[in-house]
Design a protein around this motif. Structure first.
Motif, PDB file in Angstrom:
ATOM      1  N   ALA A 191      22.676  14.169 -25.245  1.00 18.07           N
ATOM      2  CA  ALA A 191      22.693  14.193 -23.722  1.00 18.07           C
ATOM      3  C   ALA A 191      22.182  12.724 -23.202  1.00 18.07           C
ATOM      4  CB  ALA A 191      21.485  14.855 -23.440  1.00 18.07           C
ATOM      5  N   GLN A 192      21.437  11.747 -23.931  1.00 20.01           N
ATOM      6  CA  GLN A 192      21.450  10.458 -23.764  1.00 20.01           C
ATOM      7  C   GLN A 192      22.906   9.902 -23.608  1.00 20.01           C
ATOM      8  OE1 GLN A 192      18.618   8.454 -26.159  1.00 20.01           O
ATOM      9  NE2 GLN A 192      17.210  10.025 -25.950  1.00 20.01           N
ATOM     10  N   LEU A 193      23.581  10.122 -24.666  1.00 19.00           N
ATOM     11  CA  LEU A 193      24.786   9.306 -24.909  1.00 19.00           C
ATOM     12  C   LEU A 193      25.789   9.772 -23.453  1.00 19.00           C
ATOM     13  CD1 LEU A 193      26.652   7.639 -26.956  1.00 19.00           C
ATOM     14  CD2 LEU A 193      27.505   9.911 -27.639  1.00 19.00           C
ATOM     15  N   THR A 194      25.845  10.848 -22.949  1.00 18.67           N
ATOM     16  CA  THR A 194      26.406  11.274 -21.805  1.00 18.67           C
ATOM     17  C   THR A 194      26.044  10.415 -20.692  1.00 18.67           C
ATOM     18  OG1 THR A 194      26.442  13.582 -22.608  1.00 18.67           O
ATOM     19  CG2 THR A 194      27.111  13.363 -20.389  1.00 18.67           C
ATOM     20  N   GLN A 195      24.664  10.072 -20.593  1.00 24.38           N
ATOM     21  CA  GLN A 195      24.094   9.590 -19.508  1.00 24.38           C
ATOM     22  C   GLN A 195      24.534   7.943 -19.527  1.00 24.38           C
ATOM     23  OE1 GLN A 195      22.551  10.481 -16.856  1.00 24.38           O
ATOM     24  NE2 GLN A 195      22.163   8.218 -16.204  1.00 24.38           N
ATOM     25  N   PHE A 196      24.576   7.354 -20.654  1.00 20.78           N
ATOM     26  CA  PHE A 196      25.046   6.314 -20.948  1.00 20.78           C
ATOM     27  C   PHE A 196      26.436   5.760 -20.844  1.00 20.78           C
ATOM     28  CE2 PHE A 196      21.429   5.855 -24.136  1.00 20.78           C
ATOM     29  CZ  PHE A 196      20.414   5.333 -23.191  1.00 20.78           C
ATOM     30  N   ARG A 197      27.352   6.918 -21.073  1.00 19.67           N
ATOM     31  CA  ARG A 197      28.608   6.808 -20.949  1.00 19.67           C
ATOM     32  C   ARG A 197      28.921   6.864 -19.558  1.00 19.67           C
ATOM     33  NH1 ARG A 197      30.751  10.678 -25.455  1.00 19.67           N
ATOM     34  NH2 ARG A 197      31.014   9.260 -27.108  1.00 19.67           N
ATOM     35  N   ALA A 198      28.355   7.758 -18.698  1.00 18.19           N
ATOM     36  CA  ALA A 198      28.282   7.900 -17.037  1.00 18.19           C
ATOM     37  C   ALA A 198      28.032   6.363 -16.709  1.00 18.19           C
ATOM     38  CB  ALA A 198      27.498   8.831 -16.714  1.00 18.19           C
TER      39      ALA A 198
ATOM     40  N   ARG B 183      26.688  -7.028 -16.306  1.00 13.32           N
ATOM     41  CA  ARG B 183      25.403  -6.894 -17.141  1.00 13.32           C
ATOM     42  C   ARG B 183      25.058  -5.202 -17.230  1.00 13.32           C
ATOM     43  NH1 ARG B 183      20.636  -5.600 -16.535  1.00 13.32           N
ATOM     44  NH2 ARG B 183      20.540  -5.316 -14.334  1.00 13.32           N
ATOM     45  N   LYS B 184      25.059  -4.778 -16.272  1.00 11.92           N
ATOM     46  CA  LYS B 184      24.948  -3.038 -16.238  1.00 11.92           C
ATOM     47  C   LYS B 184      25.891  -2.381 -17.428  1.00 11.92           C
ATOM     48  CE  LYS B 184      23.064  -2.241 -11.786  1.00 11.92           C
ATOM     49  NZ  LYS B 184      23.403  -1.678 -10.573  1.00 11.92           N
ATOM     50  N   GLU B 185      26.844  -2.595 -17.594  1.00 13.82           N
ATOM     51  CA  GLU B 185      28.269  -2.194 -18.204  1.00 13.82           C
ATOM     52  C   GLU B 185      27.976  -2.493 -19.740  1.00 13.82           C
ATOM     53  OE1 GLU B 185      31.893  -3.941 -18.642  1.00 13.82           O
ATOM     54  OE2 GLU B 185      32.835  -2.089 -18.841  1.00 13.82           O
ATOM     55  N   GLN B 186      27.345  -3.879 -19.929  1.00 16.25           N
ATOM     56  CA  GLN B 186      27.142  -4.233 -21.205  1.00 16.25           C
ATOM     57  C   GLN B 186      25.931  -3.561 -21.823  1.00 16.25           C
ATOM     58  OE1 GLN B 186      28.095  -8.584 -20.608  1.00 16.25           O
ATOM     59  NE2 GLN B 186      28.545  -8.286 -22.815  1.00 16.25           N
ATOM     60  N   THR B 187      24.820  -3.444 -21.046  1.00 15.47           N
ATOM     61  CA  THR B 187      23.686  -2.579 -21.532  1.00 15.47           C
ATOM     62  C   THR B 187      23.997  -1.240 -21.814  1.00 15.47           C
ATOM     63  OG1 THR B 187      22.474  -4.152 -19.516  1.00 15.47           O
ATOM     64  CG2 THR B 187      21.371  -2.026 -20.598  1.00 15.47           C
ATOM     65  N   ALA B 188      24.528  -0.514 -20.911  1.00 17.02           N
ATOM     66  CA  ALA B 188      24.992   0.819 -21.272  1.00 17.02           C
ATOM     67  C   ALA B 188      25.687   0.941 -22.554  1.00 17.02           C
ATOM     68  CB  ALA B 188      25.728   1.424 -20.064  1.00 17.02           C
ATOM     69  N   ASP B 189      26.768   0.106 -22.683  1.00 17.75           N
ATOM     70  CA  ASP B 189      27.688  -0.096 -23.790  1.00 17.75           C
ATOM     71  C   ASP B 189      26.674  -0.125 -25.451  1.00 17.75           C
ATOM     72  OD1 ASP B 189      29.802   0.553 -22.423  1.00 17.75           O
ATOM     73  OD2 ASP B 189      30.666  -1.471 -22.480  1.00 17.75           O
ATOM     74  N   LYS B 190      25.760  -0.944 -25.112  1.00 25.37           N
ATOM     75  CA  LYS B 190      25.040  -1.140 -26.323  1.00 25.37           C
ATOM     76  C   LYS B 190      24.167  -0.106 -26.537  1.00 25.37           C
ATOM     77  CE  LYS B 190      23.105  -3.925 -29.162  1.00 25.37           C
ATOM     78  NZ  LYS B 190      23.997  -4.392 -30.174  1.00 25.37           N
ATOM     79  N   ASN B 191      23.713   0.570 -25.531  1.00 26.63           N
ATOM     80  CA  ASN B 191      22.923   1.924 -25.684  1.00 26.63           C
ATOM     81  C   ASN B 191      23.859   3.131 -26.209  1.00 26.63           C
ATOM     82  OD1 ASN B 191      20.400   0.930 -24.726  1.00 26.63           O
ATOM     83  ND2 ASN B 191      20.942   1.584 -22.546  1.00 26.63           N
ATOM     84  N   ILE B 192      25.127   2.738 -26.059  1.00 19.01           N
ATOM     85  CA  ILE B 192      26.141   3.904 -26.412  1.00 19.01           C
ATOM     86  C   ILE B 192      26.261   3.658 -28.007  1.00 19.01           C
ATOM     87  CG2 ILE B 192      28.673   4.536 -26.414  1.00 19.01           C
ATOM     88  CD1 ILE B 192      28.944   4.060 -23.573  1.00 19.01           C
ATOM     89  N   GLU B 193      26.205   2.410 -28.259  1.00 18.09           N
ATOM     90  CA  GLU B 193      26.659   2.090 -29.751  1.00 18.09           C
ATOM     91  C   GLU B 193      25.138   2.342 -30.560  1.00 18.09           C
ATOM     92  OE1 GLU B 193      27.438  -2.058 -30.289  1.00 18.09           O
ATOM     93  OE2 GLU B 193      27.028  -1.928 -32.347  1.00 18.09           O
ATOM     94  N   ILE B 194      24.085   1.963 -30.007  1.00 27.18           N
ATOM     95  CA  ILE B 194      22.818   2.355 -30.840  1.00 27.18           C
ATOM     96  C   ILE B 194      22.654   3.956 -30.837  1.00 27.18           C
ATOM     97  CG2 ILE B 194      20.408   2.292 -30.753  1.00 27.18           C
ATOM     98  CD1 ILE B 194      20.386  -0.388 -29.263  1.00 27.18           C
ATOM     99  N   THR B 195      23.061   4.601 -29.628  1.00 25.17           N
ATOM    100  CA  THR B 195      22.821   6.109 -29.905  1.00 25.17           C
ATOM    101  C   THR B 195      23.917   6.623 -30.756  1.00 25.17           C
ATOM    102  OG1 THR B 195      22.375   5.990 -27.652  1.00 25.17           O
ATOM    103  CG2 THR B 195      22.540   8.180 -28.208  1.00 25.17           C
ATOM    104  N   ASN B 196      24.990   6.289 -30.724  1.00 23.95           N
ATOM    105  CA  ASN B 196      26.040   6.714 -31.577  1.00 23.95           C
ATOM    106  C   ASN B 196      25.611   6.440 -33.192  1.00 23.95           C
ATOM    107  OD1 ASN B 196      28.239   8.224 -30.627  1.00 23.95           O
ATOM    108  ND2 ASN B 196      29.059   6.088 -29.948  1.00 23.95           N
TER     109      ASN B 196
END
Lengths: 55, 672
Positions: free
Chosen positions: B224-231, B419-432
């Protein structure tokens, strides 16, 4: 003897039929206490003869 | 379920009693209501929603004007909505009455003689729960304006609603109940057996099952978090594509990001598979030396079991009888030759032992081959992992370089989005990564559980001879297992047909060769081109896909789809689609196609339109499927004004605004 055997076989249900019956019990149980519903489900499973080909 | 009539009395803009007969005919499932702004179209939709749920939607949540103001002035203290419902051969009459102090629900079954048999409130609620569950009412009764809120990119709420429509909620509830029953029986069984080993194994099984549950919940939360970060990442990427200086670079970065995610997933899967391989095959590898020796010994033993050519048991018997060998040599009783023949016969008379030796040797041979291939296999798997690792680092470098270039552009807004995109991408990586770890843990726990269960059953069988408790527990276990497999198959079948149905509509009605794929994990709907490449689609196309999805879901529930029929375990919810101004957000070029598709797939379709929206083009497409058309006349208190609002179709003209003694809505059937 043959008749009683046939009768016995017809009382058996497949797993699919049993599961469908249990699902109807759950669907129609909105006002039932959870504990009572579980008791009914357990009773139904124990009482049901599952047909041999499904075992 | 179909609604045959709606009666509305003193409800908001409707003064007095009004009845609308809806078309409930399979061949003509459409009823259309035409009205200008504020004529009472949305009020009617809300009346149906309220009748089923007892709740008002959106701006209608304000209950001050529920009773028509003139009716209230005249002393009326009730507003009523009645629905006549048909569910298969059953007929019902539902009445919901609004009073300032309270509201009430009344329901009656109408028998074959037309007599009304009142139902208790409990029975009424139970029936409504089956016909139009509150949590699904928004799905079947909705405003076209809200189509934007529908999220196809893996929304938990949408997934839940789809599952509810298809009756999956009942299945998961039953699985939960059976699980508890099975655990209770297992506890009783352990208590009855009173064996320390069984008790200890039972405790371990409970703990492992708990661990599996926790891991599954963690994975769901992470997804669910991943979906949010992807969005979040997609929104930032989209924003960056709008700025001219970052557009080209961002396009490249987005492409590399897609490739990175695919490679990352292959990388994680390869590591997982290698781990599994090592766990399953490292034991034969460790015993490789011993295996060879053992196999050699067994080969010798096996040879000893066989008679040397050309001897057979019959030939030896004959030699012993004739006391003469085939070479002519005489063989005397008690001679060393005779003893040798006896020894040969003794070994050859144990063929069962010979066969067993053969089986054991063959099995050990299998382990030996695994051990010998182990290094090579491991090397090949590690090679794949290395390649994926290299590939992902490659993409990472490109992305890093692209991001840096974009970040260097001297525009604050671009910097902020990056900056927003990179933060979200970092979160996607960690969550994955976290999902990967948890999936590994889940895999191990599942293996552990199956070992424990098999050990448990062996111990129970040793400790007791088929007690009733054991028999019951095994029976419950059998039902649980069957249900889980059947549910998994049902979900797969449903998604496959859903995917096919949406794709079918897209292929038929969209100009491009697009089709849909649906993820089994989050039910997200992706659009792919003819080469199965994921496509970005326009807003208009997205709305088209959303309507195609709604049509497919409703059609599947009613078993009206064209690509296949589902063998349902539980009855899905089949309700009429009530759409208020459905096409307000739809491109003109798609309106007719969407309308036709919804008409083909829904059992009953009630749509409200602004007078300008039902034009000749749309009408001619739907003509054969339309059963009834009504106009909602908006009457205003006061003198006649010049401005006329007119609905016109095929030469027939209706003025939609009138003037008179009070503000109110009047309903008139429109007959061509």
């Amino acid at each position: 003897m043959k008749d009683s055997k046939t009768k016995e076989a017809s009382a058996e249900v497949t797993l699919e039929e049993l599961v469908r019956k249990l699902l109807v019990m759950v669907r129609d149980s909105s006002e039932k206490r959870e504990i009572d519903l579980r008791e009914d489900i357990a009773k139904k499973i124990k009482e049901t003869e599952i047909s041999h080909e499904d075992k | 379920m179909k609604i045959s009539n709606i009666i509305i009395e003193n409800f908001r803009s409707y003064y007095g009693r009004h009845e609308i007969e809806l078309s409930a005919d399979d061949a003509k499932p459409i009823t259309i209501l035409i009205g200008s702004n504020g004529a009472g179209k949305t009020t009617l939709l809300n009346a149906v929603y309220w009748a089923f749920t007892g709740k008002f939607k959106g701006k209608f949540a304000q209950t001050s004007g529920v009773i028509h103001k003139d009716a209230h002035m005249e002393g009326k203290r009730e507003a009523t909505v009645e629905l006549f419902i048909e569910n298969g051969s059953e007929k019902y009459h539902l009445t919901r009455i609004y009073r300032t102090s309270d509201s009430s629900l009344h329901m009656a079954r109408i028998n074959d003689h037309g007599e009304y048999q009142p139902m208790s409130e409990l029975a009424a609620k139970r029936l409504i729960e089956q016909l139009m569950p509150e949590r699904l009412a928004n799905w079947f009764i909705f405003e076209g304006e809200k189509i934007d809120h529908m999220e196809l990119k893996g929304d938990e709420k949408l997934k839940r609603e789809i599952q509810e429509t298809f009756g999956f909620g009942t299945i998961t509830a039953l699985i939960g109940h059976i699980e508890v029953i099975r655990k209770n029986l297992a506890h009783q069984e352990r208590k009855a057996i009173a064996n320390n080993d069984v008790t200890e194994l039972g405790i371990q099984i409970d703990a492992t099952e708990e661990q599996i549950k926790i891991n599954k919940a963690t994975i769901n939360n992470l997804k669910a978090q991943l979906t949010q970060f992807r969005a979040e990442s997609a929104a930032a990427s989209e924003a960056l594509l709008r700025f001219a200086p970052s557009q080209k670079l961002q396009k490249e970065v987005t492409l590399f990001k897609q490739s990175l995610e695919t490679t990352e997933s292959k990388f994680r899967a390869a590591i997982r598979e290698r781990g599994k391989y090592v766990a399953q095959n490292s034991l034969p590898k460790l015993l490789e030396q011993e295996l060879s020796q053992l196999i050699n010994k067994l080969t010798v033993k096996e040879d000893e079991q066989q008679l040397p050519a050309p001897f057979g048991t019959r030939l030896i018997e004959e030699i012993k009888q004739m006391k003469q060998c085939i070479c002519g040599t005489a063989i005397h009783p008690d001679s060393p030759e005779m003893h040798r023949l006896d020894e040969m016969m003794r070994k050859a008379s144990t063929p069962k032992i010979g066969a067993k030796i053969f089986v054991v040797r063959a099995r050990l041979g299998g382990y030996d081959s695994t051990a010998k291939a182990f290094n090579k296999e491991l090397e090949s798997r590690s090679g794949d992992i290395g390649r994926y690792d290299q590939e992902r680092n490659h993409y990472k470098e490109f992305i890093k370089a692209g991001n840096k270039e974009i970040a260097d552009i001297n525009e604050d807004e671009i910097k902020e989005w990056k900056r927003k995109e990179q933060t979200a991408d970092k979160n996607i990586e960690i969550t994955n990564r976290d999902i990967g770890h948890t999936e590994n843990k889940l895999g191990t726990a599942n293996e552990q559980l199956s070992k424990l269960l098999s050990e448990y059953n062996t111990k129970v069988n040793q400790a007791t001879k088929k007690s009733t408790l054991t028999k019951d527990r095994k029976k419950v276990e059998l039902v649980e297992e069957f249900l889980r497999i059947r549910f998994y198959e049902q979900e797969k079948e449903v998604l496959k047909i859903l995917e096919g149905e949406i794709s079918n509509v897209m292929l038929q009605r969209m100009t491009k060769h697009y089709s849909a794929t649906i993820s089994a994990t989050d039910y997200s709907v992706k659009v792919v081109d003819i080469d199965s490449r994921s496509m970005e689609i326009s807003e208009g196309e997205e709305i088209f896909v959303k309507f195609a999805t709604i049509g497919a879901i409703v059609g599947m529930a009613g078993n009206r789809t064209t690509v296949g029929r589902v063998n349902w375990l539980t009855e899905p919810v089949i309700a009429p689609l009530v759409l208020d101004a459905p096409f307000s957000k739809v491109d003109d070029k798609y309106r007719a196609d969407i309308a036709k598709n919804l008409a083909d797939l829904s059992g009953q379709l009630i749509m409200t339109f602004d007078q300008s929206k039902l034009d000749e083009g749309l009408y001619s497409v739907l003509e054969k499927r339309i059963g009834k058309i009504y106009t909602l006349i908006s009457r205003a208190k006061g003198n006649v004004k010049d401005s006329e609002k007119v609905f016109e179709l095929r030469g027939k003209r209706v003025v939609l605004n009138e003037y008179g003694e009070r503000d109110e809505t009047r309903i008139k059937e429109f007959i061509l």
